[in-house]
Write an enzyme that holds these catalytic residues in place. Structure first.
Site, mmCIF file in Angstrom:
data_model
loop_
_atom_site.group_PDB
_atom_site.id
_atom_site.type_symbol
_atom_site.label_atom_id
_atom_site.label_comp_id
_atom_site.label_asym_id
_atom_site.label_seq_id
_atom_site.Cartn_x
_atom_site.Cartn_y
_atom_site.Cartn_z
ATOM 1 N N HIS A 176 62.389 40.495 49.858
ATOM 2 C CA HIS A 176 62.619 39.565 48.756
ATOM 3 C C HIS A 176 62.428 38.126 49.240
ATOM 4 O O HIS A 176 62.518 37.853 50.442
ATOM 5 C CB HIS A 176 64.061 39.687 48.228
ATOM 6 C CG HIS A 176 64.335 40.945 47.467
ATOM 7 N ND1 HIS A 176 65.270 41.875 47.854
ATOM 8 C CD2 HIS A 176 63.800 41.414 46.314
ATOM 9 C CE1 HIS A 176 65.302 42.866 46.974
ATOM 10 N NE2 HIS A 176 64.414 42.612 46.036
ATOM 11 N N CYS A 263 72.637 39.612 48.941
ATOM 12 C CA CYS A 263 72.438 40.768 48.045
ATOM 13 C C CYS A 263 73.737 41.405 47.589
ATOM 14 O O CYS A 263 73.783 42.083 46.572
ATOM 15 C CB CYS A 263 71.665 41.880 48.738
ATOM 16 S SG CYS A 263 70.462 41.368 49.910
HETATM 17 C C1 CIR Z 1 66.344 47.812 48.123
HETATM 18 O O1 CIR Z 1 65.359 48.174 48.773
HETATM 19 O O2 CIR Z 1 66.263 47.495 46.941
HETATM 20 C C2 CIR Z 1 67.692 47.800 48.806
HETATM 21 N N1 CIR Z 1 67.766 48.844 49.759
HETATM 22 C C3 CIR Z 1 67.944 46.471 49.455
HETATM 23 C C4 CIR Z 1 68.090 45.369 48.452
HETATM 24 C C5 CIR Z 1 68.433 44.074 49.076
HETATM 25 N N2 CIR Z 1 68.634 43.089 48.089
HETATM 26 C C6 CIR Z 1 68.324 41.803 48.230
HETATM 27 O O3 CIR Z 1 67.733 41.414 49.232
HETATM 28 N N3 CIR Z 1 68.613 40.989 47.234
#
Ligand code: CIR
Length: 268
Positions: A176, A263
């Site tokens: 992201h 996150c």
């Molecule tokens: C994903 O791949 O969507 C989750 N395992 C990790 C999300 C992390 N979120 C973020 O960086 N905002």
């Protein structure tokens, strides 16, 4: 479009509330490019320490119960974009995550009576959105597409915010946008090595994270504190030398599932 920073000192990143969601047993099935298994007991401990840190920074913390049907549900940041004047339900780019949004919308309903939303064919993850005062950087990524970015820009504009896109699709190390950038306030950005340069950051000061500490580029500025991941001493020293009040949190189990500090919460 470049970033227009107001000359006045902004009381930025002052929040009263946050939403977090406890990881469930299914967290070991969360999406991950790292390919390591998380230790659930340790993840729960780290999550609890994270929630306590938010509370100690002065936030009221709303804690949602785990949802075993959504292994990535603890990464609540991806489900909403929340600013003072508008809250926007996202449409996460990973199909397995689409169902996470409704429960977070219900939790947020106590605080925000009305929400806008991203509609198909748009997709957008909150982790791709970095608020810089009244301007928003919108990352174009494997999760956030052009249609989602355009919808968000339109919604933000209707509420008096400006925005610009940053294309990170050529940066495989960044899931992201905020995997590689944190706005610290006061026109300062913490950035991972190799983060795209461009007009969006031109008006600000870049604090480059050491290549050996790239994960630490995802941090959280909240109410005068900066939460950083534990185990990154060069960044901790650098931020302390700039007189920031920092607090280091163990994040090992969330890092295994590609998640960073930001996150794990929505802050508003
Ligand atoms: C994903 O791949 O969507 C989750 N395992 C990790 C999300 C992390 N979120 C973020 O960086 N905002």
């Amino acid at each position: 479009m470049g970033l227009v920073m107001p000359a006045r000192i902004m009381a930025c990143m002052q929040f009263a509330n946050s939403i977090v969601r406890v990881p469930g047993r299914s967290f070991c099935q969360a999406l991950s490019a790292v390919g390591a298994q998380p230790d659930i007991a340790k993840a729960l401990e780290q999550h609890s320490a994270y929630s306590n840190a938010l509370a100690e920074c002065g936030l009221q913390v709303t804690t949602m119960a785990a949802d075993e049907n959504h292994p990535d549900g603890t990464f609540v940041e991806d489900t909403f974009v929340i600013a003072d004047r508008v809250a926007i339900a996202t449409r996460p780019g990973a199909k397995t995550r689409l169902g996470e949004v409704a429960a977070v919308a219900a939790a947020l309903g106590r605080f925000r009576a009305h929400c806008e939303r991203i509609e198909p064919p748009g997709s957008l993850d909150g982790g791709d959105i970095c608020q810089v005062d009244d301007h928003f950087l919108i990352g174009l990524s494997a999760r956030t597409n052009e249609a989602g970015a355009a919808q968000l820009a339109g919604i933000l504009a209707r509420h008096g915010y400006t925005s610009s896109t940053v294309d990170i699709r050529g940066c495989p190390s960044l899931l992201h946008l905020k995997s590689g950038i944190t706005y610290l306030g006061d026109r300062r950005f913490l950035v991972a090595p190799g983060f795209p340069s461009g007009p969006a950051l031109a008006a600000g000061q870049r604090i480059e994270v050491d290549p050996a500490e790239a994960y630490a580029a995802n941090a959280v500025r909240v109410n005068g504190h900066i939460l950083i991941a534990a185990g990154f001493p060069r960044l901790a020293t650098r931020l302390a030398s700039l007189s920031y009040r920092i607090r280091a949190l163990e994040m090992s189990e969330f890092e295994k599932m590609d998640g960073g500090l930001s996150c794990l919460s929505l802050r508003f």
